[in-house]
Design an enzyme around this catalytic site. Structure first.
Site, PDB file in Angstrom:
ATOM      1  N   GLU A  41      40.303  44.819  36.813  1.00 31.45           N
ATOM      2  CA  GLU A  41      39.738  44.094  35.849  1.00 31.45           C
ATOM      3  C   GLU A  41      38.795  44.946  35.527  1.00 31.45           C
ATOM      4  OE1 GLU A  41      38.407  39.459  34.763  1.00 31.45           O
ATOM      5  OE2 GLU A  41      37.532  40.247  36.869  1.00 31.45           O
TER       6      GLU A  41
ATOM      7  N   ASP B 164      38.878  41.993  41.209  1.00 32.16           N
ATOM      8  CA  ASP B 164      38.137  41.201  40.132  1.00 32.16           C
ATOM      9  C   ASP B 164      36.915  42.007  39.741  1.00 32.16           C
ATOM     10  OD1 ASP B 164      37.435  38.473  39.323  1.00 32.16           O
ATOM     11  OD2 ASP B 164      35.819  38.638  40.516  1.00 32.16           O
TER      12      ASP B 164
END
Length: 707
Positions: A384, A348
């Site tokens: 990401e 993330d």
């Protein structure tokens, strides 16, 4: 007081050896550390033991006679000087950063904070109340587990099909999952769910965060929870709320059982991990773990060391410039690969991890350590590739060895199918693996994780049903969530009784699925999209632990599910759609045997003028199955059928003239406008009708000549 022996500084955390437990905690700036033991319910502190031994800034001690199931925490002494970056407060019980299990949830009140909440001085005065009654407790875990003959699936990237899902949401409403297992690791590994994965044809299950996380106080006070879990505090501990067996270490065993069950049928497990920030928030956040153990070491601080650098939008950023922070992340990753046997990670806001001083550095220590690690480097690594800081959007800039969520793919395909102008050139790049992003630094098409929808945003059904977000249930006056969704409601906002609108929405869903699954690169399917799942227009359902987020199996769109299975079957059956190398175009051998060709509806090869037409929304692409350029597992040349894909994002029907130079006849495999009319054969040189806003996939049946 229990007996305390000197113990060892390594491994960090609580390590049981069959006769007792070794405890080891890093803190560079602490003046003292106390180990606190609790009774089996966690309500009473039974012992407070000073750890007097310190080696290489690690405080350690060995307690004989205790073992798995023992609840514990730490109190760390040192200066409370926020202006200097130090927030020690021994009145606050702290999680072990290396705890393998954590039991319970935070019972929110002001005692969970290290400062006097509401005081005029803000966070500058320490709070002297004991926080132990309000906090979960760490658990000494039993590492023993019989993996039997477990083997990693080791799915090659070019064969991978990722299914992103939530442990709880997937199973909470499934009628064939036993009620007591719904919402748990065991439920995810139940026969009904495994059969769904297998019949669908996906290869890799990507789970939203399962590291132990905290429900934010402001959400709890609004009657909500942090459903997605992007608020981690325990990087070694599987989230206990997903355990059906218990929370005092049983969650570790249940998670391992889940992994073993998925591996047994050839499915990989990928974890979405949140190492960029922690649940402690900004300078006004609670004191739960890192802040009280060594704030100045674990967090990125500003020049005014009272405050935190925030590249994440969550109040803080872990300090990747400190060797112990890096060690924490690497030890965590290695633990999940070696002990929990997961197969990969999706990072993330990965750009935040790559920041050295301020700018994102693709040669930073984070990448260096991962690349040289013999364990982590062999796992699937997905970035990401953005964060919220300046220069944080780094799509295409991660180094070899990494794949990336391709946000440009998502945006382009959404724009194309909603009929935006000037999308064809970008469409071609994205469909063929995004060579403009990944080829220059030595990567291949599999570097692109292609997706149209993900947990963050509209699911597929909502993408074609809503122009605007409808997030009122989140309690933020509809201010949260993305406002520019590149969605199109097909003529009405939300549910409609208009049969034409509903037919168009169904077709658009099929269009997105065909485009996604047959593009070069690695497709990621948002779990539930194959069922027609809706969130009623909520595009930020992070706090909706209810029917908004849970999959509605009883009302699943069976036609869409069957269609998705067919497209995945086509993908898995043909290496032409799973190329390991880039297309080379006409330069291979000359006229007629190119590996790819882009065609106008008139059947002519696209020219620069054709690509530059702003209003053009129809294009064909020929994929030559005898020009795949990738060796098989034994070095053999791979060959496959050839295909012609006809895309029409125009609002009216389009006739495509079928070219004659490759084949004499073509079989219709997929038609998103008329799904029941497949398997008909069309002759080269004649027109192939493609309905408005539709895709037709044709397979060459009679070659014009031998290539």
């Amino acid at each position: 007081m229990p007996t305390i022996w000197p113990g060892r500084p390594y491994p960090l955390g609580a390590a049981w050896d069959g006769e007792g437990v070794n405890f080891a905690l890093f803190s560079e700036n602490a003046t003292g550390v106390e180990l606190c033991l609790f009774d089996e319910d966690g309500g009473r502190e039974t012992a407070r033991i000073p750890l007097t031994e310190q080696t290489d800034l690690v405080w350690h001690g060995y307690v004989p006679g205790i073992g798995p199931g023992q609840l514990y925490g730490y109190r760390v002494h040192g200066p409370y000087e926020p202006a200097a970056g130090h927030r020690f407060n021994s009145n606050k019980l702290l999680f072990d950063p290396y705890a393998k299990a954590i039991s319970g949830r935070v019972q929110w009140s002001d005692i969970a904070f290290g400062y006097r909440v509401g005081a005029p001085e803000g966070d500058l005065l320490p709070d002297d109340r004991d926080s132990a009654p309000a906090l979960p407790k760490c658990v000494v875990a039993d590492p023993r587990f019989d993996w039997e003959d477990d083997r990693r699936p080791n799915i090659p990237w070019h064969d991978a099909i990722i299914y992103e899902t939530h442990v709880k949401g997937l199973t909470m409403r499934h009628p064939d999952v036993p009620e007591h297992l719904r919402g748990t690791y065991a439920g995810l590994a139940s026969p009904a769910i495994i059969e769904h994965f297998r019949s669908l044809g996906v290869t890799s299950i990507e789970l939203l965060p399962v590291h132990h996380f905290i429900n934010d106080r402001q959400l709890v006070e609004r009657g909500l929870v942090n459903y997605w879990g992007y608020n981690s505090i325990g990087y070694f501990a599987p989230e206990c709320r997903y355990s059906s067996a218990g929370a005092n270490g049983e969650q570790v065993q249940e998670f391992k059982q889940m992994v073993k069950a998925l591996h047994r049928v050839g499915l990989e497990v990928i974890l979405d991990v949140v190492y960029n920030h922690t649940a402690e928030g900004n300078h006004l956040g609670p004191t739960l773990c890192f802040r009280g153990i060594d704030n100045a070491s674990y967090y990125r601080l500003t020049a005014d060391r009272r405050y935190y650098m925030d590249y994440t939008g969550c109040g803080n950023t872990l300090n990747m410039m400190h060797p112990r922070s890096l060690q924490l992340i690497m030890d965590s990753l290695r633990y999940w690969v070696t002990e929990m046997r997961v197969d990969g990670f999706r990072f993330d806001l990965a750009s935040a991890l790559a920041r050295e001083l301020h700018e994102v550095d693709r040669l930073g220590a984070f990448f260096d350590i991962i690349h040289q690690d013999p364990v982590i480097s062999q796992a699937k690594l997905i970035a990401e590739p953005w964060d919220l800081g300046e220069g944080g959007y780094q799509v295409g800039n991660f180094p070899p060895g990494w794949t990336e969520w391709n946000g440009k793919y998502r945006d382009t395909m959404r724009d194309y199918w909603r009929g935006a102008d000037s999308t064809l050139p970008e469409f071609a790049y994205r469909f063929t693996g995004s060579s403009d992003l990944y080829r220059s630094n030595g990567r291949r098409p599999v570097a692109s994780i292609n997706f149209v929808t993900a947990h963050d945003g509209f699911p597929l059904r909502d993408l074609v049903s809503y122009n605007e977000k409808h997030n009122r249930a989140n309690g933020e006056d509809n201010r949260d969530g993305e406002s520019h969704n590149r969605s199109w409601n097909c003529g009405a906002e939300g549910p409609s009784e208009d049969s034409e609108i509903n037919a168009l929405r169904a077709r658009q869903q099929r269009n997105f699925l065909v485009t996604l699954l047959l593009s070069q690169g690695v497709p990621m399917l948002l779990g539930g999209d194959e069922l027609g799942r809706t969130q009623q227009g909520n595009n930020n359902a992070y706090c909706q632990d209810n029917e908004v987020s849970w999959y509605d199996w009883e009302n699943a769109d069976r036609d869409l599910l069957d269609f998705t299975r067919r497209v995945i079957g086509l993908l898995r059956g043909h290496p032409n759609f799973r190329r390991r190398r880039w297309f080379e175009g006409r330069a291979v051998h000359g006229n007629g045997d190119e590996d790819i060709a882009w065609l106008t509806p008139a059947g002519k090869e696209m020219t620069r003028h054709d690509w530059e037409q702003a209003f053009a929304k129809s294009v064909g692409v020929f994929l030559n199955g005898q020009r795949i350029h990738s060796p098989g597992p034994r070095g053999e040349q791979i060959e496959d059928d050839s295909f012609l894909l006809l895309f029409n994002a125009h609002h009216g029907p389009m006739n495509f003239k079928l070219p004659t130079r490759w084949g004499k006849s073509w079989k219709v495999l997929l038609d998103t406008f008329e799904p029941g009319r497949e398997n008909r054969t069309l002759r080269a040189g004649r027109n192939a009708p493609v309905g408005p806003r539709a895709v037709v996939v044709l397979q060459m049946t009679r070659p014009a000549h031998t290539f």
